[in-house]
Design a protein around this motif. Structure first.
Motif, PDB file in Angstrom:
ATOM      1  N   ALA A  77     -18.006  10.836  -2.793  1.00 54.72           N
ATOM      2  CA  ALA A  77     -17.535  11.443  -1.515  1.00 54.72           C
ATOM      3  C   ALA A  77     -16.675  10.413  -0.860  1.00 54.72           C
ATOM      4  O   ALA A  77     -15.701  11.051  -0.040  1.00 54.72           O
ATOM      5  CB  ALA A  77     -18.880  11.604  -0.688  1.00 54.72           C
ATOM      6  N   SER A  78     -16.803   9.186  -0.877  1.00 51.43           N
ATOM      7  CA  SER A  78     -15.913   8.414  -0.168  1.00 51.43           C
ATOM      8  C   SER A  78     -14.492   8.227  -0.489  1.00 51.43           C
ATOM      9  O   SER A  78     -13.571   8.377   0.074  1.00 51.43           O
ATOM     10  CB  SER A  78     -16.414   6.753  -0.311  1.00 51.43           C
ATOM     11  N   TYR A  79     -14.561   8.229  -1.879  1.00 52.66           N
ATOM     12  CA  TYR A  79     -12.989   8.600  -2.531  1.00 52.66           C
ATOM     13  C   TYR A  79     -12.175   9.885  -2.366  1.00 52.66           C
ATOM     14  O   TYR A  79     -11.372  10.145  -2.042  1.00 52.66           O
ATOM     15  CB  TYR A  79     -13.215   8.363  -4.103  1.00 52.66           C
ATOM     16  N   LEU A  80     -13.438  11.017  -2.179  1.00 54.67           N
ATOM     17  CA  LEU A  80     -12.770  12.413  -2.000  1.00 54.67           C
ATOM     18  C   LEU A  80     -12.174  12.380  -0.573  1.00 54.67           C
ATOM     19  O   LEU A  80     -11.394  13.195  -0.193  1.00 54.67           O
ATOM     20  CB  LEU A  80     -13.990  13.518  -2.056  1.00 54.67           C
ATOM     21  N   GLU A  81     -12.797  11.874   0.313  1.00 57.18           N
ATOM     22  CA  GLU A  81     -12.688  12.103   1.787  1.00 57.18           C
ATOM     23  C   GLU A  81     -11.745  10.716   2.311  1.00 57.18           C
ATOM     24  O   GLU A  81     -11.441  10.913   3.469  1.00 57.18           O
ATOM     25  CB  GLU A  81     -13.840  12.250   2.581  1.00 57.18           C
ATOM     26  N   GLY A  82     -11.634   9.872   1.658  1.00 64.57           N
ATOM     27  CA  GLY A  82     -11.141   8.607   2.258  1.00 64.57           C
ATOM     28  C   GLY A  82     -11.906   7.977   3.159  1.00 64.57           C
ATOM     29  O   GLY A  82     -11.280   7.489   4.102  1.00 64.57           O
ATOM     30  N   ALA A  83     -13.204   7.718   2.766  1.00 66.96           N
ATOM     31  CA  ALA A  83     -14.334   7.261   3.907  1.00 66.96           C
ATOM     32  C   ALA A  83     -14.551   5.754   3.744  1.00 66.96           C
ATOM     33  O   ALA A  83     -14.432   5.349   2.649  1.00 66.96           O
ATOM     34  CB  ALA A  83     -15.483   8.281   3.951  1.00 66.96           C
TER      35      ALA A  83
END
Length: 181
Positions: A66-72
Motif C-alpha cells: 500500500a505504501s508503494y501503491l500510494e507513495g506513502a
C-alpha cells in the motif's frame, strides 16, 4: 522517543522532513492562521516495516504494498513493487493483500488490466470475510464491469459486506433506495 512528536512538529512547521524513515501523517492547523497546530500522526518505522515484510508478516507485506501503491510513508509510487508485495501478502492468505491485488488487476496498476483475475481474487478475499472486497465485487456486478450485470448479486454481496460492518455497503443501499431501485 517521547520527544519525537514535538521535534517532528517543529521540523514540519519549518518545512523539513521529520526524520529519516519516519513520516508524519497529518498536522492540523486548529487556529486557521498557523498560530496553533495539533498533530494527528502515527510514525512508521520503515526499516521495521521492511524487516517484518521480508520475514513474511502478511500485514507488513500488505502495508508495504500500500505504501508503494500510494507513495506513502516516504516510499515512491511504484506499482510493480506494490503488486509484488500484495502478491506476497495474498500468498500468505491475507484478505487485505488479496483485495489490494484485485484492485491492481481491476485498474491495471502494475499489472495488465484483467477483470477476471480481479474477480477471482475478490472472491478469495470474500471467503476470508473481507467486507470491502464484497463491496467492490458488488459494484462490478451492479455495473456489469467484466461480469454479467446482476443487481441481485450486487445486493447479496452488499448485504454480506454490511453484515461485516462496511459503511460503504450501507451507503450503496442508501443510493439504491434514493434511486428507487
Amino acid at each position: 522517543d517521547n520527544d519525537l512528536p514535538y521535534r517532528a512538529l517543529e521540523l514540519a512547521k519549518d518545512g523539513h522532513i521529520a526524520a529519516e524513515g519516519w513520516e508524519l501523517i497529518e498536522i492540523v492547523d486548529t487556529s486557521n492562521d498557523g498560530s496553533k497546530c495539533e498533530m494527528k500522526m502515527f510514525a512508521v518505522d520503515r526499516m521495521e516495516l521492511e524487516r517484518r515484510a521480508n520475514k513474511g508478516d502478511p500485514s507488513a507485506c500488505n502495508e508495504l504494498g500500500a505504501s508503494y501503491l500510494e507513495g506513502a510513508v516516504g516510499y515512491p509510487v511504484d506499482y510493480s513493487k506494490a503488486v509484488a508485495w500484495f502478491k506476497k501478502a495474498a500468498d500468505l492468505k491475507s484478505a487485505d493483500g488479496l483485495n489490494n491485488l484485485a484492485i491492481c488487476y481491476r485498474n491495471g496498476q502494475g499489472v495488465e488490466r484483467n477483470t477476471n483475475k480481479a474477480i477471482e481474487l475478490l472472491n478469495k478475499a470474500i471467503k476470508l470475510e473481507h467486507a470491502e472486497a464484497a463491496v467492490t465485487l458488488g459494484a462490478m456486478y451492479f455495473h456489469g464491469e467484466g461480469i454479467t450485470q446482476s443487481v441481485s448479486n450486487a445486493v447479496s454481496l452488499w448485504e454480506k459486506a454490511a453484515a461485516l460492518g462496511s459503511a460503504n455497503a450501507l451507503f450503496n443501499f442508501g443510493q439504491l433506495y434514493a434511486a428507487g431501485v
